[in-house]
Design a protein around this motif. Sequence first.
Motif: not given
Length: 222
Positions: A81-84, A136-139
């Motif tokens: 779950h890389p984005a969690d 993992h969380r930024w565009p």
Amino acid sequence: MKRAVILMNRSAHWWQWVRHFGDFVTIPLAILTFAGLAGLSRLYLVVVGLLAWTLVEYLMHRFVFHHFPLARHLHQLHHDHPADPDSERSSLSTPLVVAPFALLSLGIAGVEDGSAILAGLLAGYLIFIAVHHAVHRWPVNPRSPLYSIKLRHLVHHHLEDCNFGVTTGFWDVICRSSAGAVAKRRLRSRRSLAGRRRRPRTSYEPAGSHRQGEERTAPPAC
């Protein structure tokens, strides 16, 4: 009752924020504290600590988080779950991670030199968690310096046996654990295996028929 539920929700939200982002407050304060103890004359040791962090990061990721059973189990949650953010490290556990490095630095190098090295290590750790959070969380724009870092790290998540460095790929190149180096080893191994399979077997010669000085070929298995 309703007021109690609201307070509990706020408390849970607050603790969640502390777990996810507390390091971005406490670590800069710790860096300033230890850098102040060291003084400007030891700025070069801060740089030494910062560079040393890149090796610490690589070794811990490759050998602890991917081989040590408990650490591997916890790290696998992040791979699954890389984005969690709940599957990642918690700010509450940071003192447990930092304490051994603090004791080692201060114990070996003394308070002033050790504080400078520790400030550099903490600065490297802060860069690591910031970069890891971003990839993992930024565009990330393809023209951004983070783009190549993001691609390299996503390859690690896909293959898991390469690209262990997050902030830099330097140690992967030195230790031949980059995706390119691992792919080349796999290709050589496959070619070697294919060559052994194509190699003709030596036929069995009856006893006494071999030449002197040559080993007798074993009979074929039944």
